[in-house]
Design a protein around this motif. Structure first.
Motif, short mmCIF file in Angstrom:
data_model
loop_
_atom_site.label_atom_id
_atom_site.label_comp_id
_atom_site.label_asym_id
_atom_site.label_seq_id
_atom_site.Cartn_x
_atom_site.Cartn_y
_atom_site.Cartn_z
N PHE A 46 -21.13 16.02 -5.40
CA PHE A 46 -21.24 14.79 -4.62
C PHE A 46 -20.40 13.67 -5.22
CE2 PHE A 46 -25.70 15.68 -2.64
CZ PHE A 46 -25.11 16.56 -1.75
N MET A 47 -20.31 13.64 -6.56
CA MET A 47 -19.56 12.59 -7.23
C MET A 47 -18.07 12.67 -6.93
SD MET A 47 -20.39 9.97 -9.11
CE MET A 47 -21.89 10.34 -10.03
N ARG A 48 -17.58 13.83 -6.49
CA ARG A 48 -16.16 13.96 -6.21
C ARG A 48 -15.73 13.19 -4.96
NH1 ARG A 48 -14.54 17.78 -10.04
NH2 ARG A 48 -16.34 18.03 -11.42
N ALA A 49 -16.70 12.58 -4.27
CA ALA A 49 -16.37 11.69 -3.15
C ALA A 49 -15.94 10.31 -3.63
CB ALA A 49 -17.58 11.55 -2.22
N LEU A 50 -16.08 10.03 -4.92
CA LEU A 50 -15.83 8.68 -5.44
C LEU A 50 -14.38 8.22 -5.26
CD1 LEU A 50 -17.15 6.23 -6.68
CD2 LEU A 50 -16.81 7.25 -8.96
N PRO A 51 -13.37 9.04 -5.56
CA PRO A 51 -12.00 8.56 -5.34
C PRO A 51 -11.73 8.17 -3.88
CG PRO A 51 -11.98 10.49 -6.75
CD PRO A 51 -13.38 10.36 -6.23
N HIS A 52 -12.22 8.96 -2.94
CA HIS A 52 -12.04 8.64 -1.53
C HIS A 52 -12.82 7.38 -1.16
CE1 HIS A 52 -11.06 9.35 2.64
NE2 HIS A 52 -12.33 9.42 2.98
N THR A 53 -14.00 7.22 -1.75
CA THR A 53 -14.82 6.04 -1.49
C THR A 53 -14.10 4.77 -1.94
OG1 THR A 53 -16.85 7.33 -1.76
CG2 THR A 53 -17.04 4.94 -2.01
N LEU A 54 -13.34 4.87 -3.02
CA LEU A 54 -12.66 3.70 -3.59
C LEU A 54 -11.25 3.50 -3.04
CD1 LEU A 54 -13.66 4.23 -7.34
CD2 LEU A 54 -14.64 2.55 -5.74
N ARG A 55 -10.86 4.27 -2.04
CA ARG A 55 -9.47 4.28 -1.58
C ARG A 55 -8.95 2.90 -1.17
NH1 ARG A 55 -12.92 6.20 2.05
NH2 ARG A 55 -12.80 5.62 4.27
N ASP A 56 -9.82 2.03 -0.67
CA ASP A 56 -9.39 0.70 -0.22
C ASP A 56 -9.60 -0.37 -1.29
OD1 ASP A 56 -8.63 1.68 2.28
OD2 ASP A 56 -10.66 1.45 3.09
N VAL A 57 -10.06 0.02 -2.46
CA VAL A 57 -10.27 -0.94 -3.55
C VAL A 57 -8.96 -1.11 -4.31
CG1 VAL A 57 -11.48 -1.38 -5.72
CG2 VAL A 57 -12.72 -0.40 -3.78
N GLU A 58 -8.42 -2.32 -4.26
CA GLU A 58 -7.18 -2.60 -4.97
C GLU A 58 -7.49 -3.01 -6.41
OE1 GLU A 58 -4.22 -2.08 -3.91
OE2 GLU A 58 -4.80 -1.51 -1.86
N ALA A 59 -6.80 -2.40 -7.33
CA ALA A 59 -6.99 -2.73 -8.75
C ALA A 59 -5.73 -2.32 -9.50
CB ALA A 59 -8.20 -1.98 -9.31
N ARG A 60 -5.51 -2.95 -10.62
CA ARG A 60 -4.33 -2.60 -11.41
C ARG A 60 -4.54 -1.25 -12.08
NH1 ARG A 60 -6.85 -6.42 -14.85
NH2 ARG A 60 -7.26 -5.59 -16.94
N THR A 61 -3.45 -0.61 -12.37
CA THR A 61 -3.50 0.71 -13.02
C THR A 61 -4.29 0.63 -14.33
OG1 THR A 61 -1.37 1.33 -12.07
CG2 THR A 61 -2.11 2.57 -14.00
N GLY A 62 -5.19 1.57 -14.48
CA GLY A 62 -6.00 1.63 -15.70
C GLY A 62 -7.41 1.09 -15.53
#
Length: 295
Positions: A188-204
């Motif tokens: 279930f946790m592997r949905a996290l990258p897709h969940t955050l797809r619209d969250v803008e943040a600097r690399t790192g």
């Protein structure tokens, strides 16, 4: 590096290390059989959290999912598809309902026997698959092709989830042992990258999700040049963009839109990012946002 190889590499790293659930299919099925064996007529007819579905209906749905996978993936027999303009989640709901209604003609004994037979075939089919290859997308983890191991793990989580719903409906002990629930939480946790797809943040920058209790752990999503990637490691940042902590039981309920106690959740950091994380869904949903029984 060849562009095609680069794209495949990025796809694989996005979802973190592989999850091996192949040894669990037979064990999970045996646990289900142990519950179903002792049910009386009233318990088979008991309502479940899936609106309008009884325990009998959920058992029929599990059977339909297994037979459908065998027909599509093993036998390459594909006769159903969404109608014109029909959303995928609504399509899944429709064919699931059609199947469940038809199976109401079957006795619990017939359902039981067919479940036993189909599980061994599913395990055999997945055992022959190239788990490291790219396959069909796992819709809640992204629109692009996903590694086969993620699709197989997703299938295991569906069986486990519906067994939990059956157990809850009849008052049986939940299947919360680490061996069974741990891979579900991890998947279930592997949905996290897709969940955050619209969250803008600097690399790192990092987002941390901690799950306590049996089958829990710590997962860190990190922003890279290509998007968000996840791994089951402790954060390297002292100040993550957001940090969410909850117990394993609450976690799977949140991810599947089952009733959950949000008072058991601790969220720190950027409020919008925390809200996005807590809205993470690791199942197919209907157009109205409700969970599809397909999981």
């Amino acid at each position: 590096m060849d562009q095609g190889v680069w794209m495949v590499t990025m796809s694989f790293t996005r979802w973190g290390p592989p999850i091996d659930v192949l040894p669990l299919f037979a064990r999970e099925e045996q646990a289900l059989m142990d519950v179903l064996t002792g049910l009386d007529a009233q318990q088979w007819a008991a309502p479940t959290v899936c609106t309008g579905w009884t325990v009998h209906d959920l058992a029929a749905h599990i059977l339909g999912d297994k037979l459908g996978r065998l027909s599509r993936d093993r036998d390459d027999y594909r006769t159903t598809a969404p109608r014109e303009g029909e959303r995928f989640g609504d399509f899944i709901d429709r064919i699931n309902d059609e199947w469940v209604v038809a199976c109401r003609r079957l006795s619990p004994e017939v359902l039981f026997a067919m479940l036993v037979d189909s599980t061994s075939q599913i395990a055999e089919m997945f055992g022959r698959a190239d788990l490291d290859a790219l396959g069909d997308p796992v819709s809640w983890a992204g629109d692009e092709p996903a590694p086969v191991w993620l699709d197989v793990a997703r299938e295991y989580t569906e069986f486990w989830l519906h067994q939990q719903q059956i157990r809850e409906a009849v008052g049986a002990r939940m299947l919360d042992d680490r061996d069974f629930r741990g891979p579900v939480v991890d998947t279930f946790m592997r949905a996290l990258p897709h969940t955050l797809r619209d969250v803008e943040a600097r690399t790192g920058r990092q987002v941390v999700y901690t799950v306590t209790g049996q089958g829990g752990g710590k997962w860190t999503a990190q922003r890279t040049a290509g998007g968000w990637e996840i791994d089951r490691v402790a954060p390297t940042s002292r100040a993550p963009l957001a940090s969410v902590t909850t117990d394993a039981d609450t976690f799977w309920r949140l991810c599947t839109r089952n009733p959950a106690d949000r008072d058991l959740v601790t969220a720190k950091g950027d409020e919008n990012v925390c809200a996005a994380v807590l809205g993470m869904t690791s199942i197919i949903t209907s157009s109205n946002g409700s969970p599809s029984p397909a999981g």
